[in-house]
Design an enzyme around this catalytic site. Structure first.
Site, PDB file in Angstrom:
ATOM      1  N   ASN A  10       1.191  -1.579  -0.023  1.00  0.00           N
ATOM      2  CA  ASN A  10       0.604  -0.467  -0.262  1.00  0.00           C
ATOM      3  C   ASN A  10       0.994   1.209  -0.237  1.00  0.00           C
ATOM      4  O   ASN A  10       1.128   1.625   0.850  1.00  0.00           O
ATOM      5  CB  ASN A  10      -0.543   0.185   1.396  1.00  0.00           C
ATOM      6  CG  ASN A  10      -1.575   1.216   1.313  1.00  0.00           C
ATOM      7  OD1 ASN A  10      -1.306   2.229   0.839  1.00  0.00           O
ATOM      8  ND2 ASN A  10      -2.566   1.569   2.929  1.00  0.00           N
ATOM      9  N   TRP A  11       1.241   1.343  -1.165  1.00  0.00           N
ATOM     10  CA  TRP A  11       1.858   3.347  -1.428  1.00  0.00           C
ATOM     11  C   TRP A  11       1.414   4.488  -0.606  1.00  0.00           C
ATOM     12  O   TRP A  11       1.998   5.481  -0.142  1.00  0.00           O
ATOM     13  CB  TRP A  11       1.910   2.945  -2.743  1.00  0.00           C
ATOM     14  CG  TRP A  11       3.177   2.324  -3.090  1.00  0.00           C
ATOM     15  CD1 TRP A  11       3.894   0.895  -2.684  1.00  0.00           C
ATOM     16  CD2 TRP A  11       4.164   2.485  -4.394  1.00  0.00           C
ATOM     17  NE1 TRP A  11       5.187   0.478  -3.616  1.00  0.00           N
ATOM     18  CE2 TRP A  11       5.358   1.577  -4.570  1.00  0.00           C
ATOM     19  CE3 TRP A  11       3.964   3.403  -5.441  1.00  0.00           C
ATOM     20  CZ2 TRP A  11       5.635   1.422  -6.020  1.00  0.00           C
ATOM     21  CZ3 TRP A  11       4.654   3.688  -7.106  1.00  0.00           C
ATOM     22  CH2 TRP A  11       6.281   2.327  -6.764  1.00  0.00           C
ATOM     23  N   LYS A  12      -0.263   4.021  -0.235  1.00  0.00           N
ATOM     24  CA  LYS A  12      -0.810   5.286   0.194  1.00  0.00           C
ATOM     25  C   LYS A  12      -0.578   6.865  -0.819  1.00  0.00           C
ATOM     26  O   LYS A  12      -0.195   6.158  -2.085  1.00  0.00           O
ATOM     27  CB  LYS A  12      -0.085   6.136   1.786  1.00  0.00           C
ATOM     28  CG  LYS A  12       0.018   4.427   2.232  1.00  0.00           C
ATOM     29  CD  LYS A  12      -0.161   4.184   4.104  1.00  0.00           C
ATOM     30  CE  LYS A  12      -0.265   3.377   4.443  1.00  0.00           C
ATOM     31  NZ  LYS A  12       0.069   3.395   6.069  1.00  0.00           N
ATOM     32  N   HIS A  90      -9.737   1.091   4.634  1.00  0.00           N
ATOM     33  CA  HIS A  90      -7.992   1.694   5.472  1.00  0.00           C
ATOM     34  C   HIS A  90      -9.033   2.298   6.932  1.00  0.00           C
ATOM     35  O   HIS A  90      -9.543   3.259   6.642  1.00  0.00           O
ATOM     36  CB  HIS A  90      -7.369   1.718   4.628  1.00  0.00           C
ATOM     37  CG  HIS A  90      -6.643   2.286   5.199  1.00  0.00           C
ATOM     38  ND1 HIS A  90      -5.644   2.706   6.380  1.00  0.00           N
ATOM     39  CD2 HIS A  90      -4.772   1.058   5.390  1.00  0.00           C
ATOM     40  CE1 HIS A  90      -4.267   2.324   6.580  1.00  0.00           C
ATOM     41  NE2 HIS A  90      -3.832   1.562   6.062  1.00  0.00           N
ATOM     42  N   GLU A  92      -7.160   4.597   7.948  1.00  0.00           N
ATOM     43  CA  GLU A  92      -6.713   6.624   7.944  1.00  0.00           C
ATOM     44  C   GLU A  92      -8.040   6.885   6.595  1.00  0.00           C
ATOM     45  O   GLU A  92      -8.018   8.094   7.356  1.00  0.00           O
ATOM     46  CB  GLU A  92      -4.923   6.188   6.459  1.00  0.00           C
ATOM     47  CG  GLU A  92      -4.094   6.389   7.494  1.00  0.00           C
ATOM     48  CD  GLU A  92      -2.326   5.608   6.830  1.00  0.00           C
ATOM     49  OE1 GLU A  92      -3.039   5.509   4.943  1.00  0.00           O
ATOM     50  OE2 GLU A  92      -2.273   5.137   7.776  1.00  0.00           O
ATOM     51  N   GLU A 160      -5.405  -4.902   9.940  1.00  0.00           N
ATOM     52  CA  GLU A 160      -4.010  -3.967  10.987  1.00  0.00           C
ATOM     53  C   GLU A 160      -4.666  -3.274  12.454  1.00  0.00           C
ATOM     54  O   GLU A 160      -5.365  -1.837  12.281  1.00  0.00           O
ATOM     55  CB  GLU A 160      -4.587  -2.900   9.351  1.00  0.00           C
ATOM     56  CG  GLU A 160      -4.351  -3.841   8.620  1.00  0.00           C
ATOM     57  CD  GLU A 160      -3.473  -2.536   7.563  1.00  0.00           C
ATOM     58  OE1 GLU A 160      -2.030  -2.816   6.967  1.00  0.00           O
ATOM     59  OE2 GLU A 160      -4.373  -1.562   7.851  1.00  0.00           O
ATOM     60  N   GLY A 166       2.740   1.933  10.607  1.00  0.00           N
ATOM     61  CA  GLY A 166       3.204   3.589  10.448  1.00  0.00           C
ATOM     62  C   GLY A 166       4.403   2.911  11.888  1.00  0.00           C
ATOM     63  O   GLY A 166       5.074   4.533  11.524  1.00  0.00           O
ATOM     64  N   SER A 204       3.350  -2.356  10.229  1.00  0.00           N
ATOM     65  CA  SER A 204       5.171  -2.290  10.816  1.00  0.00           C
ATOM     66  C   SER A 204       5.588  -3.771  10.457  1.00  0.00           C
ATOM     67  O   SER A 204       6.405  -4.015  10.958  1.00  0.00           O
ATOM     68  CB  SER A 204       5.122  -2.142  12.073  1.00  0.00           C
ATOM     69  OG  SER A 204       4.723  -0.529  12.370  1.00  0.00           O
TER      70      SER A 204
HETATM   71  P1  PGA Z   1       2.646   0.287   7.646  1.00  0.00           P
HETATM   72  O1  PGA Z   1       1.593   0.724   6.533  1.00  0.00           O
HETATM   73  O2  PGA Z   1       3.494  -1.182   7.143  1.00  0.00           O
HETATM   74  O3  PGA Z   1       3.337   1.377   7.295  1.00  0.00           O
HETATM   75  O4  PGA Z   1       2.548   0.023   8.791  1.00  0.00           O
HETATM   76  C1  PGA Z   1       0.551  -0.865   6.654  1.00  0.00           C
HETATM   77  C2  PGA Z   1      -0.871   0.305   6.007  1.00  0.00           C
HETATM   78  O5  PGA Z   1      -1.385   1.100   6.696  1.00  0.00           O
HETATM   79  O6  PGA Z   1      -1.728  -0.847   4.957  1.00  0.00           O
END
Ligand code: PGA
Length: 244
Positions: A10-12, A90, A92, A160, A166, A204
């Site tokens: 997931n490059w966000k 997600h 976010e 998640e 992150g 992470s």
């Molecule tokens: P991360 O993000 O690997 O940077 O913790 C995972 C995600 O949000 O899908």
């Protein structure tokens, strides 16, 4: 049928055309799906560039097929651009855009209607874990966010924990195992082929902890943020999954 393994990146909101070269070093090992979900601006170019069975996905879609929704993207548009998957719900997006379980379920239904595989995300916050609410939160999000019509062929679930994303903090193997066992149980009770649905862990994940995470029961892969941006970081995670 056993759940299909999937390493999903997931490059966000990261990456421009200069980043496309990262996918050149990726290939999907036998029996292991490899997926990159770049920003929408890169989907078409990435889909044209990937090789070795690597797949491309979106990070969100609208529940409606088309219309007056400025700034949104439909499942049909993702499909047209070359996507096979879409990440939905997600944390976010749930936090930044107030997405509810019902909205996520509607988006997943739209994705299914276009033949896309929906990667539906669930996860508790720090406060919810501290309050002992983790399993209730996951069960509620699963019940509300996964639509009727979901199957092992069109749906992947990603656990998640919000606090692990992150942050460099990961749950213990026992904590991941507990949630994944609950998800498998609930999905198997509700869907005929729930036992075969791919269940990912995310938060992470990196090369140094991937092997341990992939050894946990009912963990069939990972949704990877930061460590998916560079092939040098992501390829070892793919290799660990293939070997698991
Ligand atoms: P991360 O993000 O690997 O940077 O913790 C995972 C995600 O949000 O899908």
């Amino acid at each position: 049928m056993a759940p299909r393994k999937l390493a999903a990146g997931n490059w966000k909101m990261n990456g421009t055309t200069a980043s496309l070269a990262e996918v050149d070093a990726l290939t999907a090992p036998e029996g292991c799906g490899v997926l990159i979900c770049p920003p929408a601006t890169l989907i078409a170019a990435m889909a044209a560039q990937v090789q070795g069975g690597v797949m491309v996905g979106g990070q969100d879609c609208h529940a409606k097929a088309s219309g007056a929704h400025t700034g949104d993207i439909s499942a049909a548009q993702l499909k047209d651009a070359g996507a096979s998957h879409v990440i939905l719900g997600h944390s976010e997006r749930r936090a930044d855009h107030g997405e509810t379980d019902a909205q996520v379920a509607a988006k997943a239904g739209a994705a299914h209607g276009m033949g896309l595989t929906a990667i539906i995300c669930v996860g508790e916050t720090d406060a919810q874990r501290d309050a002992g609410e983790t399993l209730d939160v996951i069960a509620r999000q699963l019940a509300g966010s996964v639509p009727e019509g979901a199957s092992a062929g069109n749906t992947v679930i990603a656990y998640e924990p919000v606090w692990a994303i992150g942050s460099g903090r990961t749950p213990t193997a026992e904590q991941i195992a507990e949630v994944h066992a609950l998800m498998r149980e609930r999905l198997s009770a509700r869907f005929e082929d729930g036992a075969d649905m791919t269940l990912l862990y995310g938060g992470s994940v990196k090369a140094s902890n991937a092997r341990e995470i992939f050894a946990i029961a009912h963990v069939n892969g990972a949704l990877v943020g930061g460590a998916s941006l560079k092939a040098a970081d992501f390829a070892p995670i793919v290799a660990a999954l293939a070997a698991a």
